[in-house]
Design an enzyme around this catalytic site. Structure first.
Site, PDB file in Angstrom:
ATOM      1  N   ASP A  37      -4.799  15.448  22.784  1.00  0.00           N
ATOM      2  CA  ASP A  37      -4.845  14.033  22.448  1.00  0.00           C
ATOM      3  C   ASP A  37      -3.485  13.388  22.655  1.00  0.00           C
ATOM      4  OD1 ASP A  37      -7.437  14.320  21.867  1.00  0.00           O
ATOM      5  OD2 ASP A  37      -7.312  13.615  19.783  1.00  0.00           O
ATOM      6  N   ALA A  38      -2.422  14.122  22.326  1.00  0.00           N
ATOM      7  CA  ALA A  38      -1.080  13.541  22.432  1.00  0.00           C
ATOM      8  C   ALA A  38      -0.754  13.230  23.886  1.00  0.00           C
ATOM      9  CB  ALA A  38      -0.049  14.496  21.850  1.00  0.00           C
TER      10      ALA A  38
ATOM     11  N   SER B 267      -2.960   6.052  -4.571  1.00  0.00           N
ATOM     12  CA  SER B 267      -2.304   4.806  -4.973  1.00  0.00           C
ATOM     13  C   SER B 267      -1.350   5.088  -6.127  1.00  0.00           C
ATOM     14  CB  SER B 267      -3.348   3.760  -5.334  1.00  0.00           C
ATOM     15  OG  SER B 267      -4.243   4.295  -6.269  1.00  0.00           O
TER      16      SER B 267
ATOM     17  N   GLU C 243      12.683   3.308  -5.532  1.00  0.00           N
ATOM     18  CA  GLU C 243      12.549   2.743  -4.175  1.00  0.00           C
ATOM     19  C   GLU C 243      11.890   1.376  -4.269  1.00  0.00           C
ATOM     20  OE1 GLU C 243       9.917   5.558  -2.372  1.00  0.00           O
ATOM     21  OE2 GLU C 243      11.398   7.161  -2.331  1.00  0.00           O
TER      22      GLU C 243
ATOM     23  N   LYS D  50       9.471  -1.514  -3.775  1.00  0.00           N
ATOM     24  CA  LYS D  50       8.079  -1.425  -3.342  1.00  0.00           C
ATOM     25  C   LYS D  50       7.781  -2.601  -2.426  1.00  0.00           C
ATOM     26  CE  LYS D  50       3.423  -0.708  -5.139  1.00  0.00           C
ATOM     27  NZ  LYS D  50       2.714  -1.795  -4.518  1.00  0.00           N
TER      28      LYS D  50
ATOM     29  N   ASP E 236       5.553  -4.792   0.026  1.00  0.00           N
ATOM     30  CA  ASP E 236       4.128  -5.065   0.140  1.00  0.00           C
ATOM     31  C   ASP E 236       3.760  -5.153   1.619  1.00  0.00           C
ATOM     32  OD1 ASP E 236       1.613  -5.487  -0.734  1.00  0.00           O
ATOM     33  OD2 ASP E 236       1.884  -7.616  -1.171  1.00  0.00           O
TER      34      ASP E 236
ATOM     35  N   GLU F 102       5.705   2.763   4.890  1.00  0.00           N
ATOM     36  CA  GLU F 102       5.177   1.402   4.877  1.00  0.00           C
ATOM     37  C   GLU F 102       5.535   0.661   6.156  1.00  0.00           C
ATOM     38  OE1 GLU F 102       3.636   1.150   2.061  1.00  0.00           O
ATOM     39  OE2 GLU F 102       3.186  -0.960   1.687  1.00  0.00           O
TER      40      GLU F 102
ATOM     41  N   TYR G  61       8.690   7.125   3.245  1.00  0.00           N
ATOM     42  CA  TYR G  61       8.982   7.388   1.830  1.00  0.00           C
ATOM     43  C   TYR G  61       8.149   8.481   1.169  1.00  0.00           C
ATOM     44  CZ  TYR G  61       5.079   4.079   1.262  1.00  0.00           C
ATOM     45  OH  TYR G  61       3.875   3.436   1.343  1.00  0.00           O
TER      46      TYR G  61
ATOM     47  N   LYS H 201       6.154  -3.228 -11.656  1.00  0.00           N
ATOM     48  CA  LYS H 201       5.960  -4.482 -10.928  1.00  0.00           C
ATOM     49  C   LYS H 201       6.819  -5.598 -11.512  1.00  0.00           C
ATOM     50  CE  LYS H 201       2.426  -3.845  -8.014  1.00  0.00           C
ATOM     51  NZ  LYS H 201       1.260  -4.606  -8.338  1.00  0.00           N
TER      52      LYS H 201
ATOM     53  N   CYS I 102     -13.454 -40.698   5.590  1.00  0.00           N
ATOM     54  CA  CYS I 102     -12.509 -39.870   6.337  1.00  0.00           C
ATOM     55  C   CYS I 102     -11.183 -40.606   6.526  1.00  0.00           C
ATOM     56  CB  CYS I 102     -13.114 -39.517   7.694  1.00  0.00           C
ATOM     57  SG  CYS I 102     -11.961 -38.675   8.789  1.00  0.00           S
TER      58      CYS I 102
ATOM     59  N   CYS J 280     -10.710 -41.474  10.495  1.00  0.00           N
ATOM     60  CA  CYS J 280     -11.514 -42.423  11.268  1.00  0.00           C
ATOM     61  C   CYS J 280     -12.280 -43.412  10.396  1.00  0.00           C
ATOM     62  CB  CYS J 280     -12.499 -41.677  12.173  1.00  0.00           C
ATOM     63  SG  CYS J 280     -13.830 -40.868  11.278  1.00  0.00           S
TER      64      CYS J 280
ATOM     65  N   CYS K 206     -16.614 -35.319   7.050  1.00  0.00           N
ATOM     66  CA  CYS K 206     -16.602 -36.595   7.762  1.00  0.00           C
ATOM     67  C   CYS K 206     -17.827 -36.636   8.673  1.00  0.00           C
ATOM     68  CB  CYS K 206     -15.322 -36.695   8.583  1.00  0.00           C
ATOM     69  SG  CYS K 206     -15.387 -37.919   9.889  1.00  0.00           S
TER      70      CYS K 206
ATOM     71  N   CYS L 217     -14.196 -39.333  15.554  1.00  0.00           N
ATOM     72  CA  CYS L 217     -13.101 -39.018  14.639  1.00  0.00           C
ATOM     73  C   CYS L 217     -11.953 -38.335  15.391  1.00  0.00           C
ATOM     74  CB  CYS L 217     -13.606 -38.119  13.514  1.00  0.00           C
ATOM     75  SG  CYS L 217     -12.300 -37.600  12.395  1.00  0.00           S
TER      76      CYS L 217
HETATM   77  S1  IVH Z   1       4.420   6.272  -2.755  1.00  0.00           S
HETATM   78  C1  IVH Z   1       1.255   9.027  -4.246  1.00  0.00           C
HETATM   79  N1  IVH Z   1       6.476   4.736  -2.265  1.00  0.00           N
HETATM   80  O1  IVH Z   1       2.342   1.062  -2.752  1.00  0.00           O
HETATM   81  C2  IVH Z   1       2.290   8.026  -3.926  1.00  0.00           C
HETATM   82  N2  IVH Z   1       4.316   3.757  -2.143  1.00  0.00           N
HETATM   83  O2  IVH Z   1       0.315   1.159  -4.886  1.00  0.00           O
HETATM   84  C3  IVH Z   1       1.829   7.080  -2.919  1.00  0.00           C
HETATM   85  N3  IVH Z   1       4.311   1.385  -1.477  1.00  0.00           N
HETATM   86  O3  IVH Z   1      -0.309   2.375  -0.897  1.00  0.00           O
HETATM   87  C4  IVH Z   1       2.694   5.979  -2.541  1.00  0.00           C
HETATM   88  N4  IVH Z   1       6.506   1.194  -1.272  1.00  0.00           N
HETATM   89  O4  IVH Z   1       1.435   0.971   0.341  1.00  0.00           O
HETATM   90  C5  IVH Z   1       5.130   4.785  -2.360  1.00  0.00           C
HETATM   91  N5  IVH Z   1       8.398   3.521  -1.833  1.00  0.00           N
HETATM   92  C6  IVH Z   1       7.072   3.579  -1.913  1.00  0.00           C
HETATM   93  C7  IVH Z   1       6.243   2.457  -1.666  1.00  0.00           C
HETATM   94  C8  IVH Z   1       4.855   2.593  -1.788  1.00  0.00           C
HETATM   95  C9  IVH Z   1       5.342   0.589  -1.169  1.00  0.00           C
HETATM   96  C10 IVH Z   1       2.895   0.992  -1.474  1.00  0.00           C
HETATM   97  C11 IVH Z   1       2.029   1.837  -0.603  1.00  0.00           C
HETATM   98  C12 IVH Z   1       0.938   2.386  -1.501  1.00  0.00           C
HETATM   99  C13 IVH Z   1       1.007   1.440  -2.646  1.00  0.00           C
HETATM  100  C14 IVH Z   1       0.539   2.104  -3.905  1.00  0.00           C
END
Ligand code: IVH
Length: 725
Positions: free
Chosen positions: A43-44, A92, A126, A128, A130, A185, A237, A325, A419, A422, A437, A443
């Site tokens: 595949d690679a 997660s 670390e 986080k 998004d 990420e 990460y 958070k 509107c 127009c 409208c 318009c």
């Molecule tokens: S570790 C089992 N490290 O957060 C550990 N996640 O809410 C799994 N995310 O789906 C994740 N920065 O998209 C980890 N430094 C970080 C992160 C990180 C962002 C996100 C990641 C994950 C979500 C979990």
């Protein structure tokens, strides 16, 4: 595999020759893989050929071949990406929001490990980001697969796209384990996000709501060249499966990731004890607005990997890590005005104009108000002080009104009944929240939005005809309707003389327009912007009617209630009564028909050719399947017939060429007999379709289970699908 010189060093002639080789080679490998089930390369290696092809095409777009492997992939977007099962699930994280909740998390860790209440815990903190998490599989140091998180167990294979990211090494530096899954990420910086949205606006495309959506949208492109053109970043990460241990601690693992050649967030830090964690949290909260990427908190991970293994998981969340958070970014500001925007279909959308305010590093001037009910529900008034919240989005939401600060003169907002563009009456249809409208063709706001849609990707895709240009040309009378776009060539000198234009830009625009004179029927239909007729419906219509002339004639005939054309339209699978009604209404309007005919005279609208259909005995025939087939489901029979160029409808009419009668065929069989339509047995159908005779007793079990159902059978999962490599 052959060593190939860098793409930048190739001449056009060399590139053309190599593209021809690649097209032939990839087609041959595809046949070996799909038809003969006998893959000839890994595949690679296969992915590398496709990546090479994409790189060559990106450098020499005019050399893209009709049989380009990239096009073959692009031709089947509905198929989506291949699925890839992660070797270790992608999980997660649990959340905390305060010092107290974080202390409780630490207490749980100590209890689980049987540690003293005051035992020191060492964490790595670390930021986080998004973005979207992805998993990379390296075998003997080579990147072989990259997949999105998906449901955590199975993700989408986006290897070719990930290969375009500079921060993802195709080969690990130094000694690498035989197998390792590396997670991280993919994200877009705020600057790259704003630049991309500015470009989207210039091209008349919809802007992305936030950097996360932009990153996800850029990565999930079936055409890797589009991903290559977007600026995506990546921080590694986490670890998945590994054939050998690469570190004793998480911080040691991050060092290994750096040594392998990955970018690791430079803000990551080892923290000894809760006091350091709390200080780090405060430090990151202060840094947040100034960072070039959105973060919504900090992830804290126990540094000792042996402890991580002992702690394991509780459900979907690790016991050894937590996300702390930040509170959502909010601000108070004054609502200065409520502007009403008019969309392509006439929908009136209210937008809050705010006194500019900085929310988490982004200057916010507008907020979405959704619709008139929302304004009434929150009793939002002009002049009010409002609380806005930005959840990573550029356009924030209004959370609440600060009633204490309401000016005494502020009156409830009265949603316009006409509107603003127009002056036509704007009406609300029962059970819809939007007001529309009724100005239709008169318009100007709708006209501009419709023209923008006409030129947009998926429709005519005319480079350079974005919102701004269309609005200007419209305002100055250069274009009034879509056909005028194809008459712009006569105004090239005039365009060149416009402010901000010049000869080169004008020539480019005219060339871009000329390049789109030939268009597939489905894109033409989609471009018309008929309500409820999106890309999928346009495709259904194009496939069903086959040619513009036929579609046009049938829509005209469908004007008559009870006509065969009307019932045929309603019988197309996937087209409900609401869509049918919109089409009938569109064609009822003489001005719409005039625009269509004008356009058709200027364009070459391509017929739909069903693949492999030319030589088929049922090409162009109208077929009906009725009763229970014993050797295949009705969905399969329909797909097969369509692939051979037939059109399949639900009911029998004079236009029907064949009716395939399964077991217990009822009223449709009688109707066919009445109309003298040729009946076919299942055996005859199979012969016509070029299928071998099958003894019903040997038919596959699931085919029998599906018989008589119109639902598509569930796709067969395959672990080794190369369709979207
Ligand atoms: S570790 C089992 N490290 O957060 C550990 N996640 O809410 C799994 N995310 O789906 C994740 N920065 O998209 C980890 N430094 C970080 C992160 C990180 C962002 C996100 C990641 C994950 C979500 C979990």
């Amino acid at each position: 595999m052959k060593a190939r010189p860098p793409v930048e060093t190739l001449s056009r002639t060399e590139a053309a020759a190599e593209l021809a080789d690649l097209a032939a080679e990839i087609a041959r490998l595809d046949a070996a893989y799909y038809r003969d089930d006998a893959p000839e390369v890994t595949d690679a290696e296969y992915d590398a050929l496709r990546a090479r092809n994409a790189a060559l095409e990106a450098r020499f777009p005019d050399l893209i071949r009709a049989d380009s492997p990239a096009r073959r992939l692009g031709a089947a977007p509905a198929a989506g990406f291949a699925k890839r099962r992660h070797l270790q699930p992608m999980l997660s994280l649990g959340n905390v929001f305060s010092d107290a909740e974080f202390a409780e998390f630490c207490a749980r860790v100590r209890r689980f490990l049987g540690l003293a209440e005051d035992a020191a815990l060492i964490f790595v903190g670390e930021p986080k980001i998004d973005g979207l998490s992805i998993s990379l599989t390296y075998e003997h140091g080579r990147l072989v697969h990259g997949a999105t998180r998906g449901d955590g167990i199975v993700g989408e294979d986006v290897t070719a796209n990930l290969q375009t990211l500079a921060s993802i090494p195709p080969r690990l530096a130094g000694a690498a384990p035989a197998l390792i899954e590396i997670r991280g990420e993919v994200f877009m910086t705020k600057a790259d996000f704003l630049a991309l949205n500015a470009e989207q606006a210039r091209e008349g495309r919809k802007p992305f709501a936030n950097p996360r959506n932009a990153a996800a949208g850029s990565l999930r492109q079936l055409d890797a060249r589009i991903t290559a053109g977007r600026k995506l970043s990546f921080f590694a990460y986490a670890m998945g499966e590994a054939s050998e241990s690469v570190a004793e601690t998480h911080s040691g693992y991050l060092d290994r990731l750096r040594a392998f050649g990955f970018a690791v967030n430079p803000l990551s830090r080892v923290l000894a004890g809760e006091a350091q964690v709390c200080a780090f949290q405060a430090e990151m909260a202060a840094l947040r607005a100034g960072l070039d990427y959105d973060i919504d908190g900090v992830v804290y991970k126990i540094d000792d990997l042996a402890w991580q293994r002992r702690l394991g998981f509780a459900g979907r969340d690790p016991r050894w890590a937590i996300a702390w958070k930040f509170p959502a970014e909010r601000a108070e500001t004054r609502l200065e005005e409520i502007r009403i925007q008019v969309g392509r279909t006439g929908a009136l959308t209210p937008v809050a104009q705010l006194q500019p305010v900085n929310v988490g590093g982004v200057l916010v001037t507008r907020a979405s108000l959704h619709n008139e009910d929302e304004i009434a529900r929150k009793d939002i008034r002009i002049g009010d002080t409002v609380v806005i919240e930005r959840a990573g989005d550029v356009i924030p939401q209004i959370i609440a009104v600060v009633l204490a600060k309401r000016p005494p003169a502020a009156a409830p907002f009265e949603f316009p009944t006409h509107c603003p563009a127009c002056g036509s009456l704007a009406v609300r249809v029962a059970d819809e929240v939007v007001r529309r409208c009724t100005g239709g063709l008169v318009c100007p706001a709708q006209a501009v939005e419709r023209l923008v849609h006409f030129c947009a990707r998926g429709a005519f895709d005319i480079e350079g005809m974005g919102e701004k240009t269309v609005a200007e040309f419209y305002a100055d009378g250069l274009i009034r309707g879509p056909a005028d776009i194809f008459r712009l060539a006569a105004h090239e000198a005039e365009i060149a003389a416009r402010e901000g234009w010049g000869e080169v830009s004008a020539r480019k625009l005219i060339a871009a327009i000329a390049a789109r004179r030939r268009i597939p029927l489905e894109r033409f239909i989609f471009a018309l912007g008929i309500r409820r007729v999106g890309e999928t419906t346009a495709k259904l219509l194009a496939r069903h009617y086959g040619s513009f002339a036929h579609w046009r004639a049938e829509m005209q005939a469908a004007q008559m209630v009870g006509s065969e054309a009307r019932s045929a339209l309603g019988n197309i699978l996937g087209i409900g009564p609401a869509i049918a009604e919109e089409l009938v209404d569109f064609f009822a309007e003489a001005r719409n028909r005039a625009v269509l005919d004008d356009l058709a005279s200027l364009l070459e609208i391509e017929d739909v050719d069903a693949p492999g259909a030319a030589s088929s005995p049922i090409a162009g025939k109208v077929m009906v399947f009725t009763g229970t087939l014993t050797t295949m489901s009705r969905a399969e029979a329909k797909a097969r017939a369509e692939a051979l160029g037939a059109r399949v409808t639900d009911s029998v009419s004079r236009r029907t060429d064949y009716v395939v009668l399964g077991a217990e065929a009822g009223s449709k069989a009688r109707r066919a007999a009445e109309l003298g339509v040729a009946p076919l047995s299942e055996e005859e159908w199979r012969r016509l379709a070029g299928l071998e005779a099958v003894d019903a007793r040997n038919a596959p079990r699931d085919a029998l289970d599906n018989a008589g159902s119109d639902h598509e059978p569930a796709p067969i999962a395959r672990t080794h699908d190369r369709k979207n490599a």
